[in-house]
Design a protein around this motif. Structure first.
Motif: not given
Length: 450
Positions: A376-381, A402-420, A422-423, A427-429
């Motif tokens: 899903d490129f995402a998971f729910s807290c 991981l989200a905080e120190f990802d300076e390239h915005d590959l993995f982010v947190k949106d509200a209660a969901t973490y997601r990979v 599009e860019s 690199y999902v593996r």
């Protein structure tokens, strides 16, 4: 930034068709433990069967499967005798009311089986398992093994989905991997299976092969599109000669580099999506009508040793040499040697399990998270906490970091969901590997992540 992301691509990572991954299985789990797990399956469990036929009549140099070359049928006949015994043994250990909802024939090359042996295998399975009337029955196919009698035998077996490797249609690429296969041969197989009512046809394509280029990728994709397959798998060639010695036959100097591999994957994916295929996970594509597309839309996509799947059975039972099973308690694997497999199974009440792993709560939790990222490129807290309770908090802290120190915005947190993002999807593996507690301390070697 481009150079930094390329370095991420070069990082070897597992494909995460399981978690923990197979290199971390141990001999602490054997036949006795497997028997207990099988007997513990609740009545009414849904079961998926994977049947491994580990023989080919030629050795494709790119192949990463556990297989054995033979030009004689006698070794196959002898192997099938033991396979039927394993089917009977496991059938006796599982609940009489367990229902087989998925059945997959893998290899090697299942299409090496003689027509009569397809019928005998179906009979053995039906004798010892309850096979659902609407079970998905799939098989891998090699065009060089096939004739009209075998097409008829597979139709009688009940095949509903045919999976056919293409790799690349360029003769120079094919010669470099020892896999000659013309477009006409491939088309003949697709036409023959559809003429016999097979509902779904899959084609597999590889990128990153020796002598492969954007031009050969364009040509191969165009030919694949002309066959209108229901699904397409676009895999990166995994060059692991330290594991698969026959890959030493491939000239490493003509393998594409990481940037070339990325460009090939990107070009093929763009062509497929432009022509009406929906991208599923990191490397599958499907028509909108296909069940894989429907599962992805419904958030019901899963991942196992065959890749992305709609299979949601309670247990996966692996049959045959080297096959891997998954039960609620953990994973098991049979011995890879056909000789040792036959020796073990032929013993009274024998099972061929030689290694595996029992899942801890942490394994189950990380496995669920990694599968959701891969699918899903995402998971729910909230779902993580619902499933695993307070134990989820430590893993969520890892995700926060991981989200905080990802300076390239590959993995982010949106509200209660973490997601990979599009860019970040290529690199999902690599992102999933950040949650792999075994990878940090293990010594297993893996292929590059694209």
């Amino acid at each position: 930034m481009h150079e930094i992301l390329v370095e991420k691509l070069k990082k070897p990572t597992p494909r995460y068709t399981s978690y923990p991954t197979a290199p971390h299985f141990s001999e602490a789990i054997g036949a006795a433990q497997y028997g207990q797990w099988l007997r513990a399956l609740p009545a009414g469990s849904s079961v998926s069967l994977y049947v491994h036929i580990p023989f080919c009549d030629r050795l494709c140099w790119f192949c990463g499967c556990t297989t054995k070359q033979t030009r004689q049928y006698k070794p196959i006949e002898r192997y099938l005798e033991s396979l039927y015994k394993e089917i009977a043994t496991i059938g006796a250990l599982t609940s009489d009311t367990a229902v087989v909802t998925d059945l997959h024939l893998g290899g090697g090359s299942p299409t090496m089986l003689a027509p009569a042996d397809f019928a005998a295998l179906r009979s053995a399975i039906e004798t010892h398992f309850v096979l659902s009337a609407d079970a998905e029955i799939s098989t891998e196919m090699d065009p060089n093994d096939l004739d009209e009698d075998k097409y008829d035998a597979m139709a009688a077996f009940g095949v509903t989905r045919a999976s056919l490797g293409v790799q690349d249609f360029d003769p120079k690429v094919q010669a470099a991997i020892n896999r000659p296969q013309t477009f006409a041969q491939t088309r003949a197989v697709v036409d023959a299976m559809r003429a016999r009512g097979v509902a779904s046809v899959n084609l597999d394509m590889l990128y990153g092969l020796p002598h492969q280029s954007l031009e050969t990728v364009d040509d191969t994709v165009a030919k694949i599109l002309s066959l209108d397959p229901d699904r397409i798998a676009l895999f990166g060639y995994a060059h692991v000669p330290w594991m698969k010695k026959h890959q030493t036959m491939i000239n490493e100097t003509v393998l594409p580099g990481v940037e070339e591999r990325f460009a090939q994957a990107d070009r093929a994916a763009a062509l497929l999506t432009e022509n009406g295929y929906r991208r599923i996970g990191m490397d599958h594509f499907a028509r909108e009508h296909d069940t894989l597309s429907q599962a992805e839309s419904e958030g019901a996509l899963n991942r196992n040793f065959q890749g992305y799947t709609t299979d949601n059975a309670d247990a996966l039972i692996g049959l045959g040499a080297s096959s891997i099973g998954r039960l609620p308690q953990g994973y098991v694997q049979n011995t890879p040697s056909t000789h040792d497999y036959q020796r073990r199974v032929d013993a009274e009440g024998g099972l061929a399990t030689v290694r595996g792993i029992q899942l801890s709560q942490d394994d189950a939790m990380r496995g669920w998270l990694i599968e959701r990222l891969m699918c899903d490129f995402a998971f729910s807290c909230d779902e993580l906490r619902t499933r695993f309770g307070a134990a989820a908090d430590a893993l969520l802290k890892e995700a926060d970091a991981l989200a905080e120190f990802d300076e390239h915005d590959l993995f982010v947190k949106d509200a209660a969901t973490y997601r990979v993002t599009e860019s970040g999807r290529p690199y999902v593996r690599t992102i999933a590997a950040e949650f792999d507690s075994y990878l940090r301390k293990g010594k297993a070697r893996h292929s590059v992540s694209v």
